[in-house]
Enzyme design. Sequence first.
Site, PDB file in Angstrom:
ATOM      1  N   GLU A 194       0.695  -0.971   0.236  1.00 59.34           N
ATOM      2  CA  GLU A 194      -0.121  -0.034  -0.006  1.00 59.34           C
ATOM      3  C   GLU A 194       0.861   1.731  -0.126  1.00 59.34           C
ATOM      4  O   GLU A 194       1.282   1.246   0.987  1.00 59.34           O
ATOM      5  CB  GLU A 194      -1.247   0.055   1.018  1.00 59.34           C
ATOM      6  CG  GLU A 194      -1.429  -1.430   1.158  1.00 59.34           C
ATOM      7  CD  GLU A 194      -2.478  -1.082   2.596  1.00 59.34           C
ATOM      8  OE1 GLU A 194      -2.256  -0.167   3.480  1.00 59.34           O
ATOM      9  OE2 GLU A 194      -2.856  -2.994   3.238  1.00 59.34           O
TER      10      GLU A 194
ATOM     11  N   GLU B 255      -4.495  -6.832   2.049  1.00 55.55           N
ATOM     12  CA  GLU B 255      -3.271  -6.903   3.176  1.00 55.55           C
ATOM     13  C   GLU B 255      -2.821  -8.832   2.689  1.00 55.55           C
ATOM     14  O   GLU B 255      -2.079  -9.013   2.889  1.00 55.55           O
ATOM     15  CB  GLU B 255      -2.841  -7.334   4.982  1.00 55.55           C
ATOM     16  CG  GLU B 255      -2.900  -5.982   5.291  1.00 55.55           C
ATOM     17  CD  GLU B 255      -3.904  -4.466   4.675  1.00 55.55           C
ATOM     18  OE1 GLU B 255      -3.617  -3.290   5.214  1.00 55.55           O
ATOM     19  OE2 GLU B 255      -5.146  -5.454   4.626  1.00 55.55           O
TER      20      GLU B 255
ATOM     21  N   ASP C 159       0.406  -3.510  13.246  1.00 56.01           N
ATOM     22  CA  ASP C 159      -0.509  -3.946  13.481  1.00 56.01           C
ATOM     23  C   ASP C 159      -1.844  -4.174  12.300  1.00 56.01           C
ATOM     24  O   ASP C 159      -2.525  -5.453  12.439  1.00 56.01           O
ATOM     25  CB  ASP C 159      -1.283  -2.165  13.738  1.00 56.01           C
ATOM     26  CG  ASP C 159      -1.055  -1.829  15.179  1.00 56.01           C
ATOM     27  OD1 ASP C 159      -0.428  -1.570  16.040  1.00 56.01           O
ATOM     28  OD2 ASP C 159       0.868  -1.012  14.799  1.00 56.01           O
ATOM     29  N   TYR C 160      -1.432  -4.038  10.888  1.00 53.78           N
ATOM     30  CA  TYR C 160      -2.026  -4.483   9.912  1.00 53.78           C
ATOM     31  C   TYR C 160      -1.712  -6.151   9.803  1.00 53.78           C
ATOM     32  O   TYR C 160      -2.631  -6.340   8.865  1.00 53.78           O
ATOM     33  CB  TYR C 160      -2.221  -3.554   8.333  1.00 53.78           C
ATOM     34  CG  TYR C 160      -2.479  -2.619   9.174  1.00 53.78           C
ATOM     35  CD1 TYR C 160      -2.658  -1.640   9.562  1.00 53.78           C
ATOM     36  CD2 TYR C 160      -2.501  -1.120   8.325  1.00 53.78           C
ATOM     37  CE1 TYR C 160      -3.467  -0.380  10.576  1.00 53.78           C
ATOM     38  CE2 TYR C 160      -2.399   0.475   8.411  1.00 53.78           C
ATOM     39  CZ  TYR C 160      -2.890   1.096   9.278  1.00 53.78           C
ATOM     40  OH  TYR C 160      -3.169   1.582   9.745  1.00 53.78           O
ATOM     41  N   ILE C 161      -1.020  -6.465  10.500  1.00 57.01           N
ATOM     42  CA  ILE C 161      -0.348  -8.182   9.798  1.00 57.01           C
ATOM     43  C   ILE C 161      -1.691  -8.451  10.584  1.00 57.01           C
ATOM     44  O   ILE C 161      -1.214  -9.647   9.667  1.00 57.01           O
ATOM     45  CB  ILE C 161       0.501  -7.868  10.238  1.00 57.01           C
ATOM     46  CG1 ILE C 161       1.415  -9.749   8.919  1.00 57.01           C
ATOM     47  CG2 ILE C 161       0.664  -8.808  11.594  1.00 57.01           C
ATOM     48  CD1 ILE C 161       2.721  -9.439   9.905  1.00 57.01           C
TER      49      ILE C 161
ATOM     50  N   HIS D  11      -1.492   1.891  16.003  1.00 56.80           N
ATOM     51  CA  HIS D  11       0.045   2.494  14.920  1.00 56.80           C
ATOM     52  C   HIS D  11       1.119   2.255  16.033  1.00 56.80           C
ATOM     53  O   HIS D  11       2.052   2.731  16.329  1.00 56.80           O
ATOM     54  CB  HIS D  11      -0.469   3.409  14.778  1.00 56.80           C
ATOM     55  CG  HIS D  11      -1.546   3.987  13.804  1.00 56.80           C
ATOM     56  ND1 HIS D  11      -2.390   4.117  14.007  1.00 56.80           N
ATOM     57  CD2 HIS D  11      -0.878   3.975  11.962  1.00 56.80           C
ATOM     58  CE1 HIS D  11      -3.582   4.000  13.288  1.00 56.80           C
ATOM     59  NE2 HIS D  11      -2.283   3.941  11.743  1.00 56.80           N
TER      60      HIS D  11
END
Length: 807
Positions: free
Chosen positions: A497, A528, A553-555, A595
């Site tokens: 991204e 993701e 965190d987005y993993i 974050h």
Amino acid sequence: MEQTSGAELSFEEFKKEVLKDYKTGHISRQLSLIARKEVLTGKAKFGIFGDGKELAQIAMAKQFRKGDWRSGYYRDQTFLLATGMATPANFFAMLYGETRTELNPDNGGRSFNNHFATRLINEDGSWKDQTAMKNTSSDISPTAGQMPRSVGLALASKLYRQNKHYSNPLFSKGGNEVVFVTIGDGSTSEGHFFETLNAAGVLQIPMAVSIWDDGYAISVPTEKQTIKGSISQALKGFEKDSAKSNGLIIMKAKGWDYAGLCEMYEKGIAICRRDHVPVLFHIEEMTQPLGHSSSGSHERYKSPERLEWEKKYDCLVQMRHWIISTGVAEPEELDAIEEEALREAKDARQEAYNAYMAPLIEERDKLIEIVSQRHCACNITQKDKIDEAIHGLKHAITLNRREILSTARKVLRNVCVTCSANGFKEELKEWVANYREMCHGKYNRQLYDESASSALKVQPIDPVYASEPENIPGREILLQNFDAILAKDPRVVIFGEDTGKLGGVNQTLEGLQEKYGELRVFDTGIRETTIVGKAIGLALRGFRPIAEIQYFDYILYALQTLSDDAATLHYRTKGGQKVPLIISTRGHRLEGPWHAGSPLSMIINSIRGIYVCVPRDMTRAAGFYNTLLKADDPALVIEPLNGYRLRERRPVNVGEYSLPLGVPEILKEGNDVTLVTYGSCVRIAMEAAAQLETTGISVELIDVQTLLPFDINHVILDSVKKTNKVVFFDEDVPGGATAYMMQKVLEEQKAFYHLDAPPVTISSKDHRPAYGTDGDYFSKPNAEDVYEAIYALMGETDTQKFPPIYD
């Protein structure tokens, strides 16, 4: 037989082809029927089969060429048989859990039956020529788990076709390879399915998705699973509306219509291959005559009317009617084919079972021979226990290695003093040790690459600095390093991204898309799991992907794909496949709950099989990227989120220097206490150590650098032997990665025996960090927390020198 568009067949050739297909379908059905009995009679553990799906898979197989790929699921046995990628004997070897890859090349006994995988890797770790064989990625059981990787597999064809500056004859011939994806209709309700189709439709890649629709997801009917009761109707908005628009082509056929299926697949795959357009094939009115698996019966949830319909529209019954009604063959010919198919299936079962049992019988008999030859006067209790164990092994209903080793261990614990004196115990101990080692190879090895391509075998190269090194922001070190990587290795592609035009949210890729083009550095949507899937597929096909997840965190969105697919691949194929990918992300100590990610314990306990690098600065991060690109192991690199603007010395050998994995660095030598940490916590630890120095406490500060692998040379143990005290510090939750490090050091390295005070862990609160400077201070450990914890530890042994602060 691969069909070519427009090829003319004589009637005899046509008949031969049809009857061959009919036989393949019946062999596959008999395999399912016989295998189910093997499970129910205890000879196999579990079975899941492709009954009712035979005709569609036979039709699809006609279009599958060398170089093509499959990313499917556990009901595709007919397709594998029809393409020649599996044999009936292979099918049963998988069912029994055969561990020899020459008999069970797909998974070596590490996965269920019908979980196929082409062996892509030579014994020396090099790649085989994928264009010279038909390829299947390794199947996994989680529903829709095969979808994300298919994006990368198909994208590889697009990159090989469109990138005129790079080709690799081992992996592609002009990008003409199609990726055949299969999925059950019930699994189309998963998010992975929709995310994958959206990505495929946007990217316009040669992906052919077949949906096997038998009306149920185990017991739940389609109308309770899918909007409008039809996945092809639900996907109307995904359909291409013009030649220039993106989207999918959608085709439909009945699962019992042999001629219609052959025609549809010939037309659809030709478009997919020629135009690089994703095509979705919705195969309706399929059946599942044996139910979902060997664990259940579909009579419990299907009505009598539905069961009767399934008998009538069984695809093999309908094919028989079609053959007879069109005059292709007489009933007697078909009867003979069915009998031959049954005989071949039975022969394959016997062959596979005999081969599976032979070594087990030999291993059992060897143990019995050793025990029966003992000469001693064991007391009656011990003798009875030994005899009971051996009797149980001799008459085991199901003979397996668990029974054999369990028996040996029970015998060993009851060996008497006389037996020990005459050498029997030593002989048995040696047998047990050798048997464990053999079983370790069969069931435990190959989690990571063990060949010369292992990341642990990369020779480290230190960063080199000028006599007066330039100090530049950390993000520029990464930028220069990525520039050097892209310049020297055309296999490398970087995506995620905002990684393309923007150059990354932290500008670590600034200008690189413009310099190297959109086929090398490119943007993705906010999806993701297909970012990770894209990396898996590209890595399987010869690229070296660096896939960016914008924040650690987005993993979580991609954790299932990382854990179930990427992390297990090398292990579950027993070294037959590998994915040399890098997942790049950033974490630790920014602001607020979304974050400031540091959930390391969740990651390291979910993705064993993927190395995890936790560099303290961007110089170290760049060194890990360089190391990993010289090897073939998958890895996760977590860049320290608050380090991009901090200045670091610029190495002159960017793109070349490489750091060893699993080797901690001692940043400050000391004598009183060992402080172990990583990532962004290193700077906090340095601050605390400097403060402690003023009070007379000498801290030895160690940066572990990687959590997987962890301190392979026992650097921390040597430190604890000197200091006799140890503190583990990070910003994960209590009992998280600090507990992991403590187990590694105290238990595995046996540092416990060198402590003169209890070990200490310093970690964050149980909750996500609160927002703002104060939220961070009161949620995550700070220099004062580290100072006070170490000061209190020292005070336990010398209260006069280090009196309590708060008492």
